[in-house]
Write an enzyme that holds these catalytic residues in place. Structure first.
Site, PDB file in Angstrom:
ATOM      1  N   HIS A  57       0.908  -1.321  -0.028  1.00 48.50           N
ATOM      2  CA  HIS A  57       0.094   0.076   0.172  1.00 48.50           C
ATOM      3  C   HIS A  57       0.709   1.043   0.036  1.00 48.50           C
ATOM      4  O   HIS A  57       2.139   1.308   0.575  1.00 48.50           O
ATOM      5  CB  HIS A  57      -0.894  -0.086   1.234  1.00 48.50           C
ATOM      6  CG  HIS A  57      -2.036  -1.043   1.177  1.00 48.50           C
ATOM      7  ND1 HIS A  57      -3.077  -1.031   1.957  1.00 48.50           N
ATOM      8  CD2 HIS A  57      -2.200  -2.132   0.541  1.00 48.50           C
ATOM      9  CE1 HIS A  57      -3.796  -2.130   1.887  1.00 48.50           C
ATOM     10  NE2 HIS A  57      -3.149  -2.783   0.810  1.00 48.50           N
ATOM     11  N   GLU A  72       0.832   4.092   1.813  1.00 48.59           N
ATOM     12  CA  GLU A  72       1.156   4.183   3.163  1.00 48.59           C
ATOM     13  C   GLU A  72       2.609   3.424   3.654  1.00 48.59           C
ATOM     14  O   GLU A  72       3.411   3.793   4.227  1.00 48.59           O
ATOM     15  CB  GLU A  72       0.313   4.126   4.223  1.00 48.59           C
ATOM     16  CG  GLU A  72      -1.144   4.839   3.828  1.00 48.59           C
ATOM     17  CD  GLU A  72      -2.052   4.203   3.119  1.00 48.59           C
ATOM     18  OE1 GLU A  72      -3.305   4.403   3.441  1.00 48.59           O
ATOM     19  OE2 GLU A  72      -1.825   3.267   2.267  1.00 48.59           O
ATOM     20  N   CYS A  83      -6.292   1.662   5.950  1.00 41.16           N
ATOM     21  CA  CYS A  83      -6.947   0.380   6.220  1.00 41.16           C
ATOM     22  C   CYS A  83      -6.393   0.118   7.605  1.00 41.16           C
ATOM     23  O   CYS A  83      -5.356   0.667   8.150  1.00 41.16           O
ATOM     24  CB  CYS A  83      -6.645  -0.633   5.268  1.00 41.16           C
ATOM     25  SG  CYS A  83      -4.798  -0.929   5.148  1.00 41.16           S
ATOM     26  N   CYS A 138      -2.300  -0.179   7.325  1.00 40.59           N
ATOM     27  CA  CYS A 138      -1.635   0.982   7.280  1.00 40.59           C
ATOM     28  C   CYS A 138      -1.916   2.056   8.537  1.00 40.59           C
ATOM     29  O   CYS A 138      -1.049   2.480   9.103  1.00 40.59           O
ATOM     30  CB  CYS A 138      -2.163   1.852   6.346  1.00 40.59           C
ATOM     31  SG  CYS A 138      -1.646   0.842   4.605  1.00 40.59           S
TER      32      CYS A 138
END
Length: 145
Positions: free
Chosen positions: A46, A48, A76, A79
């Site tokens: 991801h 992040e 999410c 993250c």
């Protein structure tokens, strides 16, 4: 947030969910990334997480005290947890996520009473622009199916 927005456009061009992230430390952007789950075949890739990894390499410490994460969609569970574990000072996100967001959307993990690190959050920065990119991306994906 405009830099994170630009990263989200790179994700779209790479056929990834258009989410971008940047990390700011002492007034300068030290890391930036976008979702690369498909291209790296890695569910942890991801924006992040990739930006946090870059930032720790630049600072030379896994603790990112004083650093701020800007991301185009609410993080999410993974993250959000990584943001707390990395000791980020603040997470600023554009689009709330009521289904999977864990910094105020579906839940607020940063408010767990026994955490040893407090993370500030702010939402809604450039929300309309970032939301439009996400909506357009998924509309096109659905119409291509």
């Amino acid at each position: 947030m405009s830099y994170a927005y630009n990263e989200s456009l790179k994700a779209w061009k790479a056929n990834e969910v258009p989410i971008g992230a940047v990390i700011e430390f002492e007034g300068a952007i030290i890391a930036k990334s976008y979702n690369q789950v498909e291209s790296l075949n890695d569910p942890t890739a991801h924006a992040e997480i990739l930006a946090i990894t870059q930032a720790t390499e630049i600072i030379g410490d896994w603790r990112l005290n004083g650093a701020n994460l800007y991301v185009t969609k609410e993080p999410c569970p993974m993250c959000s947890g990584a943001s707390i574990m990395a000791r980020l000072s603040k997470v600023i996100y554009a689009v709330p996520d009521p289904k999977m967001g864990c910094l105020g959307g579906a839940t607020a993990v940063q408010e767990l009473p026994k955490l040893n690190h407090r993370l500030e959050t702010q939402s809604g920065v450039m929300e309309a622009e970032c939301k439009a990119v996400l909506q357009e991306y998924f509309q096109r994906k659905r119409s291509d199916s």
